[in-house]
Design a protein around this motif. Sequence first.
Motif, PDB file in Angstrom:
ATOM      1  N   ASP A 405      83.134  50.398  75.472  1.00 39.29           N
ATOM      2  CA  ASP A 405      83.602  50.251  76.852  1.00 39.29           C
ATOM      3  C   ASP A 405      84.902  51.032  77.053  1.00 39.29           C
ATOM      4  OD1 ASP A 405      83.473  49.029  79.507  1.00 39.29           O
ATOM      5  OD2 ASP A 405      85.236  47.904  78.851  1.00 39.29           O
ATOM      6  N   THR A 406      85.783  50.928  76.058  1.00 37.17           N
ATOM      7  CA  THR A 406      87.037  51.688  76.134  1.00 37.17           C
ATOM      8  C   THR A 406      86.775  53.192  76.093  1.00 37.17           C
ATOM      9  OG1 THR A 406      88.230  49.880  75.035  1.00 37.17           O
ATOM     10  CG2 THR A 406      89.277  52.047  75.039  1.00 37.17           C
ATOM     11  N   HIS A 408      84.100  54.741  77.042  1.00 38.23           N
ATOM     12  CA  HIS A 408      83.494  55.167  78.312  1.00 38.23           C
ATOM     13  C   HIS A 408      84.555  55.316  79.404  1.00 38.23           C
ATOM     14  CE1 HIS A 408      80.800  55.508  81.680  1.00 38.23           C
ATOM     15  NE2 HIS A 408      81.266  54.384  82.218  1.00 38.23           N
ATOM     16  N   LYS A 409      85.482  54.386  79.466  1.00 37.13           N
ATOM     17  CA  LYS A 409      86.536  54.479  80.475  1.00 37.13           C
ATOM     18  C   LYS A 409      87.409  55.716  80.251  1.00 37.13           C
ATOM     19  CE  LYS A 409      86.751  49.496  81.323  1.00 37.13           C
ATOM     20  NZ  LYS A 409      87.543  48.248  81.144  1.00 37.13           N
ATOM     21  N   LYS A 412      85.446  58.845  81.253  1.00 38.48           N
ATOM     22  CA  LYS A 412      85.362  58.944  82.706  1.00 38.48           C
ATOM     23  C   LYS A 412      86.691  59.415  83.297  1.00 38.48           C
ATOM     24  CE  LYS A 412      83.749  56.316  86.710  1.00 38.48           C
ATOM     25  NZ  LYS A 412      83.255  55.002  87.187  1.00 38.48           N
ATOM     26  N   ALA A 413      87.803  58.909  82.738  1.00 39.56           N
ATOM     27  CA  ALA A 413      89.123  59.319  83.222  1.00 39.56           C
ATOM     28  C   ALA A 413      89.382  60.799  82.936  1.00 39.56           C
ATOM     29  CB  ALA A 413      90.207  58.456  82.576  1.00 39.56           C
ATOM     30  N   VAL A 425      80.822  61.538  79.475  1.00 44.83           N
ATOM     31  CA  VAL A 425      80.682  60.310  80.268  1.00 44.83           C
ATOM     32  C   VAL A 425      79.270  59.752  80.119  1.00 44.83           C
ATOM     33  CG1 VAL A 425      80.806  59.303  82.576  1.00 44.83           C
ATOM     34  CG2 VAL A 425      82.424  61.082  81.904  1.00 44.83           C
ATOM     35  N   THR A 428      78.726  58.303  76.451  1.00 42.69           N
ATOM     36  CA  THR A 428      79.388  57.004  76.243  1.00 42.69           C
ATOM     37  C   THR A 428      78.748  55.906  77.086  1.00 42.69           C
ATOM     38  OG1 THR A 428      81.056  57.618  77.905  1.00 42.69           O
ATOM     39  CG2 THR A 428      81.593  58.030  75.578  1.00 42.69           C
ATOM     40  N   GLN A 429      78.297  56.259  78.302  1.00 49.35           N
ATOM     41  CA  GLN A 429      77.633  55.273  79.152  1.00 49.35           C
ATOM     42  C   GLN A 429      76.327  54.808  78.523  1.00 49.35           C
ATOM     43  OE1 GLN A 429      78.470  53.702  82.025  1.00 49.35           O
ATOM     44  NE2 GLN A 429      76.529  52.589  81.866  1.00 49.35           N
TER      45      GLN A 429
END
Length: 461
Positions: A405-406, A408-409, A412-413, A425, A428-429
């Motif tokens: 989850d970290t 992926h965030k 995305k950032a 992205v 990781t998603q």
Amino acid sequence: MKTLKLLPVLGLLLATGCNLTPKLDRPAAPVPPDWGRPAQEGAPQAAALNWKEYITDPGMRTVIQIALDHNLDLRAAALNVEKAQATYRIQRGNILPTVGVQGTSTNYRVSERQASDGQAYVYRQNTAYAVGVSWELDFFGRLRSLKDQALNTYLATEQAHQATQISLVATVAQAYLQCAADAECLALAQSTLEAHKATLDMQGKSYEVGVASELDLKQTQSQVESAQVEEARYKRLVALDRNALDLLAGQSLSANLLPLDLSRVQELKDVSAGLSSQALLGRPDILMAEYQLKAANANIGVARAAFFPSISLTSGLGAMSSEVSGLFQSGSRTWLFTPTMQMPLFSGGSLWANLKVSKVSKEIAVADYQKAIQTGFREVADGLVTRESLVDQVKAQQALVASLDTAHKLAKARYEAGMDGYLNVLVTQRSLFSAQQALVATRLAQQTNQITLYKALGGRL
């Protein structure tokens, strides 16, 4: 003939009576005396908890109770208990004398040649026994052995009913958890699909103004389609789970009784296996096998008694007259006493073969009893090993989900800041979604194992 060799002992047996069923000692349990691992401290043993104390979730309790009230397999098991109980009552009643009222009317024509005066006539005889008694003397225990066989068959059937009930409780609980897990995965797939659709819509607008590439657009579109596939799959699984619950419950369950997701189902209580494997002897299926063994042993007594005479007494006290109206007049009183003995002399070997069958059937029952204990021991041992490993597996899977989850965030950032492509992205998603599915599956396996262990340890109703 072999049967004639038994004649010298008949006098003694007739005088004292006997039971030819052999003495039965409980066979040794062919398993280790303990589980090979320490007992879980602070947790009660499964046999000390009924299913309502063990299962704490209100929704699951309600569905299980509906199943216990309406399941057709359970109803058939209950009817089998009633049937076996009635059979036992029949065999128990056969030991006692039969008392009743009997009346007969005999009419036949005596021909001219048979008549002493050469004149044909009709012979009439009417008999009424106000008290008639018929009794088979159970000198050799045949009726008692039949009664014991019927009793143990009834007790075995009753234990089979108990085993069916606790098995139904476990099966419904597992089906309820499966439905909850699939519903949670469906919600997860739907939220992932919505996120991908939002991203696709944003990238579509960016592509129109020349900011996003066509590759990013196509990659996001593929993720939308992949999420749609998962959504359709879990919709099908949830529908199948609900059909399975309806079948187990014996009726259609209302939507408010169905679980929304696994995380909302209250956790089951922990149970301890204790130290001794002797706890297995209280399981309904093992008790059923033990009663079946006792019934098979009683059949040996029935087969042995078939070699000896069958003695029955028939008596009656009443009136006899050539006319029905004369039965109630003075001088018509009569009585009847008919002892009957039947002794097998030659049966073509069928009696010895029947005795052999009964002995072999007992040995089969011994093997079935010991196999039931071995099966129970393995179920408990497997459940204990699985419980230990699943606890660690759930913790590791939760840590993996948090890490992904970290990641992926962060991916995305970086993409939104223009520092990286959209591929990271997507990767990781996809990894996060797979890990979340695996976490749900692992939590389901953990709770399902707890139910299996409770059942294997002799959880009660």
